[in-house]
Design an enzyme around this catalytic site. Structure first.
Site, PDB file in Angstrom:
ATOM      1  CB  ILE A  11       0.379  -1.931  -3.959  1.00 52.27           C
ATOM      2  CG1 ILE A  11       1.892  -1.969  -3.744  1.00 52.27           C
ATOM      3  CG2 ILE A  11      -0.287  -3.244  -3.589  1.00 52.27           C
ATOM      4  CD1 ILE A  11       2.284  -2.005  -2.268  1.00 52.27           C
ATOM      5  CB  SER A  12       2.555   1.317  -8.402  1.00 54.52           C
ATOM      6  OG  SER A  12       2.741   2.560  -9.045  1.00 54.52           O
ATOM      7  N   PRO A  13       0.334   3.544  -6.997  1.00 53.89           N
ATOM      8  CG  PRO A  13       0.814   5.542  -5.868  1.00 53.89           C
ATOM      9  CD  PRO A  13       1.153   4.085  -5.893  1.00 53.89           C
ATOM     10  CB  THR A  15       0.860   0.929 -11.640  1.00 54.10           C
ATOM     11  OG1 THR A  15       2.296   0.867 -11.597  1.00 54.10           O
ATOM     12  CG2 THR A  15       0.346  -0.193 -12.530  1.00 54.10           C
ATOM     13  CE1 TYR A  16      -7.594   3.395 -10.655  1.00 54.09           C
ATOM     14  CE2 TYR A  16      -6.808   5.337  -9.483  1.00 54.09           C
ATOM     15  CZ  TYR A  16      -7.833   4.631 -10.095  1.00 54.09           C
ATOM     16  OH  TYR A  16      -9.108   5.173 -10.156  1.00 54.09           O
TER      17      TYR A  16
END
EC number: 5.99.1.4
Length: 199
Positions: A11-13, A15-16
């Site tokens: 859920i890490s932005p 990471t996205y």
């Protein structure tokens, strides 16, 4: 041949926003990757950080500006306030661990698909149907969403311990087997240079 331990949160932005650049860099240099999904909130707590909601307002405002800037810079769709964030990271992480153990698909595509579902597609990555869809799109058996849960839980906890031991304190975090560490998707160019022997 270099090896990279990749600590990330589903859920890490950031990471996205890393997209699949790590995989492209690894392929360029013949490096291998071990994916280590973890509970990034727990990692913050063990390494002196705090969750975004508990940070000083100046840090929250800067985070909002920086995420928006980075998404525009990368030309990636991005919703600063997704409908399903925060959400339970464990189900998607367990499924990812099961996929890595099973093989047969593209782990980079899976990691990006899960995070994109949260940050660009308004989907809940704790939902079984969303996880199955991400698995299938990355070439994995969607039934992996419900398999190896005990092993997934054990690996998920171990990844957190290993991250702390390796000196990681956020996500995404890249640790090369020579000890070099890189924090954040905006350090991928530095990782590339390091693997090339230029940094």
């Amino acid at each position: 041949m270099a090896h990279i331990d990749y600590y990330f949160a589903t859920i890490s932005p950031y990471t996205y926003l890393a997209g699949t650049r790590l995989e492209e860099i690894a392929a360029k240099h013949g490096a291998t990757i071990t994916y280590k999904p973890l509970d990034v909130v727990a990692l913050f707590g063990r390494t002196g950080g705090v969750p975004p909601k508990d940070r000083h307002i100046s840090r929250q405002e800067y985070r909002a500006q920086e995420l928006t800037r980075q998404s525009k810079k990368l030309d990636m769709p991005f919703n600063l306030m997704p409908a399903h964030w925060p959400t339970n990271m464990a189900p998607s992480s367990y499924a990812f661990i099961a996929a890595q153990n099973a093989g047969g698909g593209d782990l980079g595509t899976l990691a990006h698909g899960i995070t994109r579902a949260c940050w660009a597609e308004e989907k809940d990555v704790a939902d079984d149907a969303v996880i199955r869809s991400c698995l299938e799109a990355a070439g994995f058996d969607p039934n992996l969403a419900d398999s190896g849960l005990l092993e997934g839980a054990e690996t998920y906890a171990r990844n957190l311990d290993e991250a702390v031991e390796a000196g990681a304190f956020g996500a995404p975090f890249y640790v090369v087997d020579d000890g070099a560490r890189f924090w954040g998707q905006d350090r991928l160019d530095d990782l590339d240079l390091h693997l090339a022997g230029k940094l």
